[in-house]
Write a protein that holds these residues in place. Structure first.
Motif, short mmCIF file in Angstrom:
data_model
loop_
_atom_site.label_atom_id
_atom_site.label_comp_id
_atom_site.label_asym_id
_atom_site.label_seq_id
_atom_site.Cartn_x
_atom_site.Cartn_y
_atom_site.Cartn_z
N HIS A 25 0.83 -1.21 0.00
CA HIS A 25 0.00 0.00 0.00
C HIS A 25 0.87 1.25 0.00
N LEU A 26 1.81 1.32 0.93
CA LEU A 26 2.64 2.52 1.05
C LEU A 26 3.55 2.67 -0.16
N HIS A 27 4.12 1.56 -0.59
CA HIS A 27 5.11 1.59 -1.67
C HIS A 27 4.47 2.05 -2.98
N HIS A 28 3.32 1.47 -3.29
CA HIS A 28 2.64 1.83 -4.54
C HIS A 28 1.88 3.14 -4.42
N ASP A 29 1.02 3.26 -3.41
CA ASP A 29 0.09 4.41 -3.36
C ASP A 29 0.78 5.70 -2.92
N LYS A 30 1.82 5.59 -2.13
CA LYS A 30 2.50 6.80 -1.63
C LYS A 30 3.82 7.05 -2.34
N HIS A 31 4.75 6.08 -2.28
CA HIS A 31 6.07 6.31 -2.87
C HIS A 31 6.00 6.43 -4.39
N HIS A 32 5.39 5.44 -5.05
CA HIS A 32 5.35 5.50 -6.52
C HIS A 32 4.51 6.68 -6.99
N GLN A 33 3.43 6.97 -6.26
CA GLN A 33 2.62 8.14 -6.61
C GLN A 33 3.45 9.42 -6.51
N ALA A 34 4.26 9.53 -5.48
CA ALA A 34 5.08 10.74 -5.30
C ALA A 34 6.12 10.88 -6.43
N TYR A 35 6.76 9.77 -6.81
CA TYR A 35 7.70 9.84 -7.94
C TYR A 35 6.97 10.29 -9.20
N THR A 36 5.78 9.75 -9.41
CA THR A 36 4.99 10.10 -10.59
C THR A 36 4.65 11.59 -10.58
N ASP A 37 4.15 12.07 -9.46
CA ASP A 37 3.76 13.49 -9.37
C ASP A 37 4.97 14.41 -9.54
N ASN A 38 6.08 14.05 -8.92
CA ASN A 38 7.27 14.91 -8.99
C ASN A 38 7.92 14.87 -10.37
N PHE A 39 7.81 13.73 -11.05
CA PHE A 39 8.29 13.62 -12.44
C PHE A 39 7.46 14.55 -13.33
N ASN A 40 6.14 14.49 -13.19
CA ASN A 40 5.27 15.36 -13.99
C ASN A 40 5.53 16.84 -13.69
N ALA A 41 5.74 17.15 -12.41
CA ALA A 41 5.99 18.55 -12.04
C ALA A 41 7.29 19.05 -12.67
N ALA A 42 8.31 18.19 -12.71
CA ALA A 42 9.58 18.58 -13.34
C ALA A 42 9.37 18.80 -14.84
N LEU A 43 8.62 17.91 -15.48
CA LEU A 43 8.42 18.02 -16.93
C LEU A 43 7.57 19.22 -17.32
N ASP A 44 6.78 19.73 -16.37
CA ASP A 44 6.02 20.95 -16.65
C ASP A 44 6.96 22.10 -17.00
N LYS A 45 8.20 22.01 -16.52
CA LYS A 45 9.19 23.06 -16.78
C LYS A 45 9.95 22.81 -18.07
N ALA A 46 9.72 21.67 -18.71
CA ALA A 46 10.36 21.36 -20.00
C ALA A 46 9.36 20.59 -20.86
N PRO A 47 8.27 21.27 -21.26
CA PRO A 47 7.16 20.59 -21.95
C PRO A 47 7.60 19.88 -23.24
N GLU A 48 8.73 20.33 -23.81
CA GLU A 48 9.20 19.69 -25.05
C GLU A 48 9.55 18.22 -24.84
N LEU A 49 9.81 17.84 -23.58
CA LEU A 49 10.16 16.43 -23.29
C LEU A 49 8.93 15.54 -23.20
N LYS A 50 7.75 16.15 -23.10
CA LYS A 50 6.55 15.35 -22.83
C LYS A 50 6.13 14.47 -24.01
N SER A 51 6.71 14.70 -25.17
CA SER A 51 6.38 13.84 -26.32
C SER A 51 7.20 12.55 -26.30
N LYS A 52 8.19 12.48 -25.41
CA LYS A 52 9.03 11.28 -25.33
C LYS A 52 8.47 10.31 -24.30
#
Ligand code: MN
Length: 203
Positions: A25-52
């Motif tokens: 529960h913690l590993h998937h719902d919290k840790h993996h979710q946080a990596y996902t959210d923080n990855f998306n937040a970083a890519l918001d600053k370089a939208p050209e990468l979002k096509s990859k």
């Protein structure tokens, strides 16, 4: 388009008693979710990468802008590593390898027992947080470890399977006994999926 947390392909308790439901529960719902959210937040600053694809971004970290390269390496790595990790585990799995990967492991490492020992050793000796990997490179199959969420993709290697040796992967059940977790983990290894990954990267 944002990257999305992939659903677990089985129930949270499916890997009991080797991997406990609370950890899942913690590993998937919290840790993996946080990596996902923080990855998306970083890519918001370089939208050209979002096509990859996330994998292609990790294969070419040099093309990621300096300001977000660390965040992409850590959180993009966490996103991709865990997405693979859930799939290479399964209930009613484990045992010796099957199919083409069984032959490749024997040819490369002598036999399955020697392979397991070398893989577990990579996990035990990874200081602090990281991963133990089986990856395919120009020289064939190799075992390696990486710190943090670093992906073998960034070294030009093709990840086949890995075990997560961050404390969040095992501490609730195994506490400080990482070696015990590494040994128990072989009971949930999904050789069918690992064979699929091996076949795909050999092409
Ligand atoms: Mn993890």
């Amino acid at each position: 388009m944002a990257f999305e947390l992939p659903a677990l392909p089985y129930a949270y308790e499916a890997l009991e008693p080797y991997v406990d439901a609370q950890t899942m529960h913690l590993h998937h719902d919290k840790h993996h979710q946080a990596y996902t959210d923080n990855f998306n937040a970083a890519l918001d600053k370089a939208p050209e990468l979002k096509s990859k694809s996330a994998e292609d971004i990790l294969r070419d970290l040099a093309s990621v802008p300096d300001a977000i390269r660390g965040a992409v390496r850590n959180n993009g790595g966490g996103y991709v590593n865990h997405a693979m990790f859930w799939t290479i585990m399964a209930p009613n799995a484990g045992g010796p390898p099957t199919g083409a990967i069984a032959d490749a492991i024997s040819n490369t490492f002598g036999n399955f027992t020697q392979f397991q020992e070398k893989f577990n050793d990579a996990g035990v000796k990874q200081f602090g947080s990281g991963w133990a990997w089986l990856a395919l490179g120009p020289g064939g199959l190799q075992i390696l470890s990486t710190p943090n969420q670093d992906s073998p993709l960034s070294q030009g290697l093709h990840p086949i399977m890995a075990n997560d040796v961050w404390e969040h992967a095992y501490y609730l059940k195994y506490q400080n006994r990482r070696a015990e977790y590494l040994k128990a983990w072989w009971n949930v290894v999904n050789w069918n999926e690992i064979n699929k990954r091996y076949a795909a990267v050999k092409k």
